[in-house]
Design an enzyme around this catalytic site. Structure first.
Site, mmCIF file in Angstrom:
data_model
loop_
_atom_site.group_PDB
_atom_site.id
_atom_site.type_symbol
_atom_site.label_atom_id
_atom_site.label_comp_id
_atom_site.label_asym_id
_atom_site.label_seq_id
_atom_site.Cartn_x
_atom_site.Cartn_y
_atom_site.Cartn_z
ATOM 1 N N THR A 68 0.874 -1.187 0.000
ATOM 2 C CA THR A 68 0.000 0.000 0.000
ATOM 3 C C THR A 68 0.900 1.222 0.000
ATOM 4 O O THR A 68 1.618 1.463 0.982
ATOM 5 C CB THR A 68 -0.889 0.027 1.268
ATOM 6 O OG1 THR A 68 -1.662 -1.158 1.297
ATOM 7 C CG2 THR A 68 -1.807 1.240 1.241
ATOM 8 N N LYS B 238 -7.554 1.694 -3.179
ATOM 9 C CA LYS B 238 -7.190 1.234 -1.830
ATOM 10 C C LYS B 238 -7.270 2.392 -0.814
ATOM 11 O O LYS B 238 -7.807 2.256 0.285
ATOM 12 C CB LYS B 238 -5.771 0.648 -1.875
ATOM 13 C CG LYS B 238 -5.134 0.364 -0.543
ATOM 14 C CD LYS B 238 -5.638 -0.895 0.101
ATOM 15 C CE LYS B 238 -5.047 -1.087 1.481
ATOM 16 N NZ LYS B 238 -5.638 -2.185 2.212
ATOM 17 N N LYS C 126 -1.216 5.320 8.615
ATOM 18 C CA LYS C 126 -0.447 5.451 7.362
ATOM 19 C C LYS C 126 -1.393 5.625 6.178
ATOM 20 O O LYS C 126 -1.219 6.506 5.340
ATOM 21 C CB LYS C 126 0.419 4.192 7.175
ATOM 22 C CG LYS C 126 1.125 4.120 5.843
ATOM 23 C CD LYS C 126 1.711 2.736 5.584
ATOM 24 C CE LYS C 126 1.649 2.411 4.122
ATOM 25 N NZ LYS C 126 2.064 1.086 3.753
HETATM 26 P P1 NAD Z 1 5.992 -6.032 7.272
HETATM 27 O O1 NAD Z 1 6.764 -4.921 7.896
HETATM 28 O O2 NAD Z 1 5.592 -7.207 8.093
HETATM 29 O O3 NAD Z 1 6.812 -6.594 5.994
HETATM 30 C C1 NAD Z 1 7.573 -5.797 5.130
HETATM 31 C C2 NAD Z 1 8.854 -6.576 4.823
HETATM 32 O O4 NAD Z 1 9.616 -5.860 3.847
HETATM 33 C C3 NAD Z 1 9.758 -6.744 6.050
HETATM 34 O O5 NAD Z 1 9.986 -8.138 6.258
HETATM 35 C C4 NAD Z 1 11.031 -6.014 5.659
HETATM 36 O O6 NAD Z 1 12.213 -6.636 6.153
HETATM 37 C C5 NAD Z 1 10.974 -6.083 4.150
HETATM 38 N N1 NAD Z 1 11.791 -5.064 3.478
HETATM 39 C C6 NAD Z 1 11.821 -3.727 3.712
HETATM 40 N N2 NAD Z 1 12.676 -3.141 2.827
HETATM 41 C C7 NAD Z 1 13.158 -4.129 2.033
HETATM 42 C C8 NAD Z 1 14.080 -4.148 0.953
HETATM 43 N N3 NAD Z 1 14.674 -3.046 0.514
HETATM 44 N N4 NAD Z 1 14.356 -5.346 0.369
HETATM 45 C C9 NAD Z 1 13.762 -6.482 0.813
HETATM 46 N N5 NAD Z 1 12.891 -6.523 1.847
HETATM 47 C C10 NAD Z 1 12.596 -5.357 2.448
HETATM 48 O O7 NAD Z 1 4.705 -5.334 6.612
HETATM 49 P P2 NAD Z 1 3.341 -6.064 6.116
HETATM 50 O O8 NAD Z 1 2.371 -6.055 7.232
HETATM 51 O O9 NAD Z 1 3.705 -7.331 5.423
HETATM 52 O O10 NAD Z 1 2.832 -4.980 5.048
HETATM 53 C C11 NAD Z 1 3.400 -4.873 3.752
HETATM 54 C C12 NAD Z 1 2.539 -3.915 2.940
HETATM 55 O O11 NAD Z 1 1.186 -4.409 2.895
HETATM 56 C C13 NAD Z 1 2.446 -2.498 3.546
HETATM 57 O O12 NAD Z 1 2.463 -1.566 2.501
HETATM 58 C C14 NAD Z 1 1.104 -2.509 4.269
HETATM 59 O O13 NAD Z 1 0.526 -1.208 4.377
HETATM 60 C C15 NAD Z 1 0.285 -3.407 3.350
HETATM 61 N N6 NAD Z 1 -0.866 -4.066 3.989
HETATM 62 C C16 NAD Z 1 -0.736 -4.642 5.215
HETATM 63 C C17 NAD Z 1 -1.844 -5.254 5.800
HETATM 64 C C18 NAD Z 1 -1.738 -5.887 7.172
HETATM 65 O O14 NAD Z 1 -2.790 -6.236 7.749
HETATM 66 N N7 NAD Z 1 -0.519 -6.118 7.686
HETATM 67 C C19 NAD Z 1 -3.065 -5.292 5.135
HETATM 68 C C20 NAD Z 1 -3.162 -4.753 3.839
HETATM 69 C C21 NAD Z 1 -2.034 -4.136 3.287
#
Ligand code: NAD
Length: 292
Positions: A93, A168, A243
């Site tokens: 997102t 979204k 966010k």
């Molecule tokens: P998270 O923090 O659990 O996972 C993100 C991952 O990206 C981490 O493991 C981090 O180490 C990795 N990362 C960061 N920079 C990186 C790079 N340069 N190279 C490789 N890996 C890298 O976050 P999440 O909860 O999985 O959310 C991910 C996305 O999905 C966000 O944009 C969030 O807004 C969206 N989202 C989350 C949810 C939810 O319920 N968690 C729901 C819908 C959408």
């Protein structure tokens, strides 16, 4: 079977990549966190030590990263590594401007691209029941569709580049507003002597019904699966809601649209987060509203 690289194996990306493996795809993954790489390996995703090794030979690359800056940085790093015709799908997102810049990076590399953020949270990611909101050319959408089907239940093509992120952001702005409304209604009902169950039975079958009440009720009792029953453990963390609301406000000001309730929701979630509740479920804001 498609050769897929999955970058960002966190709370969402980890189970999404695992579902691609279950669907029979060959998945290589990369994440900066060793813990996330190890967890992904346990589900059948092979995780080489660097980004280049993860994407070598992949015809589809998926990113699931925290913010726009991470997506642009990773897609920029990927650019010289990709073969022409590779399909890039970003499921994070992020803001609409960054999503459009990411599409430009892909076009410069003669690759196809889709922004495809998701709704459904961690449980939707685990159970492969996510909704995808896709933005990009029809050709990219058609190519991505069977891949996304392995991770979700509903895929909506919202329009051209950035349209998935726009949808979204609008959806989550409405969700933030409706959750605050649901919390206010229950906090007021409590003071007026109504039981949670009585108020739920009325609202959930009347004109006030909405997802925030019917499926995710912010008080314990009426909906057994809602985070209110487990002391507001997320679920969907308040920090992530903040966010998304801030993204909606940036988007609104970039096109000179007034969203006063969206602004009020962002202000309230900022206050909630700043009092140390960022990691609570976003429905936990009822505790702050009760005190107010
Ligand atoms: P998270 O923090 O659990 O996972 C993100 C991952 O990206 C981490 O493991 C981090 O180490 C990795 N990362 C960061 N920079 C990186 C790079 N340069 N190279 C490789 N890996 C890298 O976050 P999440 O909860 O999985 O959310 C991910 C996305 O999905 C966000 O944009 C969030 O807004 C969206 N989202 C989350 C949810 C939810 O319920 N968690 C729901 C819908 C959408």
């Amino acid at each position: 079977m498609t050769d897929i690289a999955f970058i960002g194996l966190g709370n969402m990306g980890g189970p999404m990549a695992a579902n691609l493996v279950k669907a029979g795809h060959k998945v290589r993954g990369f994440d900066l966190s060793e813990q996330s790489r190890q967890a992904a390996e346990a589900t059948g995703v092979s995780c080489p030590a660097d980004l280049a090794a993860a994407v070598a030979g992949a015809s589809v690359v998926i990113t699931m990263l925290p913010k726009g800056e991470h997506v642009l940085s990773v897609w920029g790093d990927l650019k010289p590594m990709l073969e022409a015709g590779t399909l890039l799908i970003d499921c994070s997102t992020i803001d609409v401007d960054s999503a459009r810049k990411a599409h430009e990076i892909a076009a410069d590399a003669k690759c196809h691209s889709l922004d495809a953020p998701v709704s459904g949270g961690i449980s939707g990611a685990s159970q492969a029941t996510l909704t995808f909101m896709a933005g990009g050319e029809q050709k990219a959408y058609d190519a991505a569709n069977p891949i996304l089907q392995a991770m979700g239940r509903r895929i909506v093509h919202c329009g051209g580049p950035g349209a998935g992120q726009a949808a979204k952001i609008c959806n989550n702005m409405l969700l933030g507003i409706s959750m605050i409304g649901a919390c206010e209604a229950f906090a007021l009902g409590e003071k007026l002597g109504l039981t949670h169950q009585a108020l739920f039975d009325v609202i959930s079958t009347s004109s006030g019904q909405c997802w925030s009440v019917n499926t995710y009720c912010p008080v314990p009792g009426p909906v057994a699966t809602s985070p209110a029953n487990r002391d507001y453990q997320p679920g969907f963390a308040a920090a992530l809601m903040l966010k998304d609301l801030l993204l909606s406000q940036d988007a609104a000001s970039s096109v000179s649209v007034q969203t006063p309730l969206g602004q009020a929701a962002a202000d309230l979630y900022r206050q909630f987060e700043q009092s140390g509740n960022g990691m609570k479920d976003f429905s936990g804001i009822i505790e702050m509203l009760r005190k107010a």
